[in-house]
Design a protein around this motif. Structure first.
Motif: not given
Length: 211
Positions: A97-124
């Motif tokens: 996924n783009l982000t590795r954590c789930r907020h129960p009430e909302r979609e991830p923010t742009d900041r959260e996607v950006e913060t999690c991006e290194p995980f996805l980039n490393a997998e790719i």
């Protein structure tokens, strides 16, 4: 499976206690990193873990959308377990996924996607897939903006569903959000994969041999 791979769940040993997003740390049950074959030529990317996936600790598992995705990839020969398996038996595919954590009430923010991006980039980088399947509008836009030359506002997952978009070093085959997908949409994705992806030599730039 890669000959040196010892586990399917978080095979790269990414940080299971990540605390980079303060609003998510208190609301999540766990961090859900990628799952699958590290030598896979296919990478499936969603937005965030579903509630069921968070409970299992594995992306794209659990009732509803998870089972639908597992069923589609089982029909295509990538999953050898039942759609409701908590730890699917997969080959040649990696789920994340783009982000590795789930907020129960909302979609991830742009900041959260950006913060999690290194995980996805490393997998790719480590998996080096031939085909990436963005599942839903947001993964399509994030990946296509990063890896294609098209304008950001030119991407629409409804229009791009079950088509192939050429990227930098791999191709994108978008899929609609499985929660919104009709049976006809699912059939169209299977047909496109069989007729336009699996039927040709998509490994040309990677040089892998068939497993």
């Amino acid at each position: 499976m890669d000959a040196n791979q010892s586990k399917l769940r978080n095979p790269f040993g990414m940080d299971a206690d990540c605390e980079n997003c303060s609003e998510l740390c208190g609301s999540r049950d766990r961090v859900v990193h990628g799952y699958g074959d590290v030598g896979g030529e296919f990478l499936v990317v969603g937005t965030r873990p579903s509630g069921a996936a968070e409970a299992n600790g594995i992306p794209f598992t659990g009732a509803g959308a998870g089972e639908r995705v597992q069923s589609i990839f089982a029909d295509l020969g990538f999953v050898r377990s039942a759609p409701d398996a908590m730890e699917p038996d997969v080959q040649n595919v990696f789920f994340t996924n783009l982000t590795r954590c789930r907020h129960p009430e909302r979609e991830p923010t742009d900041r959260e996607v950006e913060t999690c991006e290194p995980f996805l980039n490393a997998e790719i980088r480590m998996i080096n897939p031939q085909i990436i399947v963005p599942v839903g509008e947001r993964p399509l836009r994030e990946l296509a903006i990063e890896y294609t030359t098209r304008r950001p506002d030119s991407f629409d997952v409804d229009a791009e569903h079950a088509t192939t978009i050429r990227g930098r070093g791999f191709e994108l085959v978008p899929m609609k959000d499985p929660a919104e997908m009709t049976d006809a949409d699912a059939d169209a994705f299977r047909e496109h994969m069989r007729e336009n992806v699996l039927s040709r030599d998509y490994r040309q730039t990677k040089g892998r041999q068939s497993r």
